[in-house]
Motif scaffolding. Structure first.
Motif, PDB file in Angstrom:
ATOM      1  N   SER A 173       6.106  26.835   9.212  1.00 54.92           N
ATOM      2  CA  SER A 173       6.024  27.965   8.282  1.00 54.92           C
ATOM      3  C   SER A 173       6.795  27.671   7.001  1.00 54.92           C
ATOM      4  O   SER A 173       6.872  28.523   6.114  1.00 54.92           O
ATOM      5  N   SER A 174       7.369  26.473   6.894  1.00 58.00           N
ATOM      6  CA  SER A 174       8.166  26.110   5.722  1.00 58.00           C
ATOM      7  C   SER A 174       7.694  24.783   5.134  1.00 58.00           C
ATOM      8  O   SER A 174       8.169  23.705   5.533  1.00 58.00           O
ATOM      9  N   PRO A 175       6.769  24.820   4.168  1.00 57.04           N
ATOM     10  CA  PRO A 175       6.305  23.580   3.532  1.00 57.04           C
ATOM     11  C   PRO A 175       7.436  22.780   2.887  1.00 57.04           C
ATOM     12  O   PRO A 175       7.401  21.545   2.904  1.00 57.04           O
ATOM     13  N   THR A 176       8.432  23.458   2.344  1.00 56.22           N
ATOM     14  CA  THR A 176       9.527  22.726   1.690  1.00 56.22           C
ATOM     15  C   THR A 176      10.333  21.926   2.698  1.00 56.22           C
ATOM     16  O   THR A 176      10.763  20.800   2.404  1.00 56.22           O
ATOM     17  N   GLU A 177      10.544  22.474   3.892  1.00 62.29           N
ATOM     18  CA  GLU A 177      11.270  21.729   4.922  1.00 62.29           C
ATOM     19  C   GLU A 177      10.492  20.487   5.324  1.00 62.29           C
ATOM     20  O   GLU A 177      11.081  19.417   5.545  1.00 62.29           O
ATOM     21  N   VAL A 178       9.181  20.621   5.429  1.00 69.64           N
ATOM     22  CA  VAL A 178       8.348  19.470   5.773  1.00 69.64           C
ATOM     23  C   VAL A 178       8.447  18.410   4.674  1.00 69.64           C
ATOM     24  O   VAL A 178       8.605  17.213   4.946  1.00 69.64           O
ATOM     25  N   ALA A 179       8.360  18.835   3.411  1.00 74.68           N
ATOM     26  CA  ALA A 179       8.468  17.888   2.296  1.00 74.68           C
ATOM     27  C   ALA A 179       9.824  17.190   2.302  1.00 74.68           C
ATOM     28  O   ALA A 179       9.906  15.972   2.080  1.00 74.68           O
ATOM     29  N   ARG A 180      10.893  17.946   2.545  1.00 69.93           N
ATOM     30  CA  ARG A 180      12.235  17.345   2.588  1.00 69.93           C
ATOM     31  C   ARG A 180      12.351  16.335   3.726  1.00 69.93           C
ATOM     32  O   ARG A 180      12.981  15.286   3.582  1.00 69.93           O
ATOM     33  N   ASP A 181      11.734  16.641   4.851  1.00 67.23           N
ATOM     34  CA  ASP A 181      11.775  15.718   5.988  1.00 67.23           C
ATOM     35  C   ASP A 181      11.041  14.430   5.658  1.00 67.23           C
ATOM     36  O   ASP A 181      11.525  13.332   5.961  1.00 67.23           O
ATOM     37  N   PHE A 182       9.869  14.539   5.021  1.00 65.09           N
ATOM     38  CA  PHE A 182       9.138  13.336   4.611  1.00 65.09           C
ATOM     39  C   PHE A 182       9.973  12.509   3.641  1.00 65.09           C
ATOM     40  O   PHE A 182      10.042  11.275   3.746  1.00 65.09           O
ATOM     41  N   LEU A 183      10.625  13.169   2.686  1.00 65.77           N
ATOM     42  CA  LEU A 183      11.465  12.475   1.717  1.00 65.77           C
ATOM     43  C   LEU A 183      12.614  11.750   2.417  1.00 65.77           C
ATOM     44  O   LEU A 183      12.925  10.595   2.100  1.00 65.77           O
ATOM     45  N   ALA A 184      13.215  12.417   3.394  1.00 64.61           N
ATOM     46  CA  ALA A 184      14.336  11.819   4.132  1.00 64.61           C
ATOM     47  C   ALA A 184      13.906  10.596   4.918  1.00 64.61           C
ATOM     48  O   ALA A 184      14.720   9.695   5.179  1.00 64.61           O
ATOM     49  N   GLN A 185      12.625  10.534   5.287  1.00 62.50           N
ATOM     50  CA  GLN A 185      12.110   9.386   6.029  1.00 62.50           C
ATOM     51  C   GLN A 185      11.638   8.253   5.113  1.00 62.50           C
ATOM     52  O   GLN A 185      11.109   7.251   5.599  1.00 62.50           O
ATOM     53  N   GLY A 186      11.841   8.420   3.824  1.00 65.03           N
ATOM     54  CA  GLY A 186      11.506   7.353   2.895  1.00 65.03           C
ATOM     55  C   GLY A 186      10.220   7.524   2.121  1.00 65.03           C
ATOM     56  O   GLY A 186       9.802   6.606   1.402  1.00 65.03           O
ATOM     57  N   ALA A 187       9.574   8.685   2.244  1.00 62.39           N
ATOM     58  CA  ALA A 187       8.317   8.899   1.518  1.00 62.39           C
ATOM     59  C   ALA A 187       8.535   8.840   0.018  1.00 62.39           C
ATOM     60  O   ALA A 187       9.544   9.323  -0.505  1.00 62.39           O
ATOM     61  N   ARG A 188       7.585   8.238  -0.681  1.00 61.03           N
ATOM     62  CA  ARG A 188       7.588   8.215  -2.142  1.00 61.03           C
ATOM     63  C   ARG A 188       6.524   9.148  -2.707  1.00 61.03           C
ATOM     64  O   ARG A 188       6.578   9.527  -3.878  1.00 61.03           O
ATOM     65  N   ASN A 189       5.531   9.471  -1.870  1.00 65.55           N
ATOM     66  CA  ASN A 189       4.362  10.229  -2.312  1.00 65.55           C
ATOM     67  C   ASN A 189       4.103  11.395  -1.370  1.00 65.55           C
ATOM     68  O   ASN A 189       4.566  11.399  -0.218  1.00 65.55           O
ATOM     69  N   LEU A 190       3.303  12.331  -1.856  1.00 61.59           N
ATOM     70  CA  LEU A 190       2.919  13.476  -1.032  1.00 61.59           C
ATOM     71  C   LEU A 190       1.516  13.912  -1.428  1.00 61.59           C
ATOM     72  O   LEU A 190       1.180  13.987  -2.620  1.00 61.59           O
ATOM     73  N   HIS A 191       0.713  14.194  -0.422  1.00 63.56           N
ATOM     74  CA  HIS A 191      -0.653  14.681  -0.623  1.00 63.56           C
ATOM     75  C   HIS A 191      -0.696  16.138  -0.161  1.00 63.56           C
ATOM     76  O   HIS A 191      -0.464  16.428   1.014  1.00 63.56           O
ATOM     77  N   MET A 251       0.841  -1.192   0.000  1.00 67.88           N
ATOM     78  CA  MET A 251       0.000   0.000   0.000  1.00 67.88           C
ATOM     79  C   MET A 251       0.881   1.248   0.000  1.00 67.88           C
ATOM     80  O   MET A 251       1.900   1.293   0.688  1.00 67.88           O
ATOM     81  N   GLU A 252       0.476   2.239  -0.770  1.00 71.19           N
ATOM     82  CA  GLU A 252       1.222   3.492  -0.820  1.00 71.19           C
ATOM     83  C   GLU A 252       0.757   4.425   0.302  1.00 71.19           C
ATOM     84  O   GLU A 252      -0.444   4.564   0.544  1.00 71.19           O
ATOM     85  N   LEU A 253       1.711   5.042   0.976  1.00 67.67           N
ATOM     86  CA  LEU A 253       1.391   6.023   2.009  1.00 67.67           C
ATOM     87  C   LEU A 253       1.625   7.430   1.468  1.00 67.67           C
ATOM     88  O   LEU A 253       2.606   7.679   0.759  1.00 67.67           O
ATOM     89  N   PHE A 254       0.739   8.334   1.840  1.00 66.46           N
ATOM     90  CA  PHE A 254       0.786   9.718   1.396  1.00 66.46           C
ATOM     91  C   PHE A 254       0.812  10.649   2.606  1.00 66.46           C
ATOM     92  O   PHE A 254      -0.245  10.984   3.158  1.00 66.46           O
ATOM     93  N   PRO A 255       1.993  11.054   3.068  1.00 64.84           N
ATOM     94  CA  PRO A 255       2.023  12.075   4.104  1.00 64.84           C
ATOM     95  C   PRO A 255       1.386  13.353   3.564  1.00 64.84           C
ATOM     96  O   PRO A 255       1.545  13.679   2.378  1.00 64.84           O
ATOM     97  N   ALA A 256       0.664  14.046   4.430  1.00 64.72           N
ATOM     98  CA  ALA A 256      -0.142  15.183   3.987  1.00 64.72           C
ATOM     99  C   ALA A 256       0.486  16.516   4.390  1.00 64.72           C
ATOM    100  O   ALA A 256       0.984  16.676   5.508  1.00 64.72           O
ATOM    101  N   ILE A 257       0.420  17.452   3.453  1.00 60.46           N
ATOM    102  CA  ILE A 257       0.756  18.845   3.737  1.00 60.46           C
ATOM    103  C   ILE A 257      -0.462  19.677   3.376  1.00 60.46           C
ATOM    104  O   ILE A 257      -0.806  19.816   2.202  1.00 60.46           O
ATOM    105  N   ASP A 258      -1.146  20.203   4.381  1.00 60.91           N
ATOM    106  CA  ASP A 258      -2.277  21.103   4.173  1.00 60.91           C
ATOM    107  C   ASP A 258      -1.782  22.534   4.318  1.00 60.91           C
ATOM    108  O   ASP A 258      -1.145  22.882   5.332  1.00 60.91           O
ATOM    109  N   LEU A 259      -2.081  23.364   3.327  1.00 58.87           N
ATOM    110  CA  LEU A 259      -1.535  24.717   3.280  1.00 58.87           C
ATOM    111  C   LEU A 259      -2.621  25.762   3.506  1.00 58.87           C
ATOM    112  O   LEU A 259      -3.700  25.711   2.895  1.00 58.87           O
TER     113      LEU A 259
END
Length: 241
Positions: A30-48, A1-9
């Motif tokens: 206050s930094s969506p890009t930092e959150v996205a980078r952190d998710f990527l560093a934890q192994g995320a393949r997807n983003l919602h 199953m694919e997991l999608f960590p969420a960023i609500d703006l």
């Protein structure tokens, strides 16, 4: 199953709402890009990613933030919130978004059919429901459309992916609606992404065993209730069983 960590703006900040209530908002970064980078560093393949301002008033208030998130790279990104015309669909797809999520606009079935014909699997439909009825315009209005029947109709129209959110569970940290997802899996032929209230590791295992294509995790990541790297491992392990 694919997991999608969420960023609500909202206003360029990463936030979470409680049960879709704009008056019950918590700011997490206050930094969506930092959150996205952190998710990527934890192994995320997807983003919602959801533009809450766009969902509410149709504006492109968070467009620049979404552009910045996409520049992070390495993630398959789906975006929703206020996408109600072809121009905005094209704009997001041209940016490199993999799936554009239609919500309110999907109730206009001729428009949805036209967009499916043009963009195919790049179009997903967000079915947001309260007490079994479709919510529209940023969850601020409840329609008389039965949400499960609507999902059946969407599958019949050729929609590849449905993102179903039980609003009453969203942000409440009380668990997701597993019975509903079991019903959807039985009744609907397209891919289902579960959204709203995923709060425990056991739910990831259960949603995978049900046969969900994916699950969105929001508040549970921001509060530390779920560790993303471990959650991805659980979902991947279940797929291999």
């Amino acid at each position: 199953m694919e997991l999608f960590p969420a960023i609500d703006l909202r206003g360029g900040q990463v936030v979470r709402l409680h049960q879709g209530d704009y008056g019950k908002m918590t700011v997490y970064s206050s930094s969506p890009t930092e959150v996205a980078r952190d998710f990527l560093a934890q192994g995320a393949r997807n983003l919602h990613v959801v533009d809450l301002d766009g969902a509410k008033d149709g504006a492109l208030s968070n467009y620049d933030s979404i552009c910045d998130i996409l520049r992070v790279g390495g993630l398959s990104v789906q975006v929703g919130g206020g996408i109600r015309d072809e121009e905005r669909i094209r704009r997001y797809l041209d940016l490199g978004v993999d799936r554009v999520i239609l919500g309110t606009a999907a109730l206009d079935r001729p428009f949805l059919a036209k967009m499916l014909a043009k963009f195919g699997s790049h179009i997903a439909v967000g079915v947001d429901a309260r007490d079994g009825r479709m919510a529209v315009r940023g969850w601020l209005e409840i329609s008389d459309v039965d949400s499960v029947q609507f999902c059946r109709d969407l599958a019949g129209m050729g929609v590849a992916t449905i993102i179903y959110t039980d609003i009453a569970r969203d942000g409440a940290m009380s668990g997701t609606n597993l019975e509903l997802y079991r019903q959807l899996k039985q009744d609907v032929s397209c891919r289902i992404i579960a959204s709203g209230g995923v709060s425990f590791e056991r739910e990831i295992t259960e949603l995978t065993s049900i046969g969900m294509y994916g699950a969105i995790i929001g508040k549970a990541l921001y509060t530390g209730a779920i560790d993303l790297r471990r959650a991805i491992g659980l979902a991947d392990a279940e797929v291999c069983v």
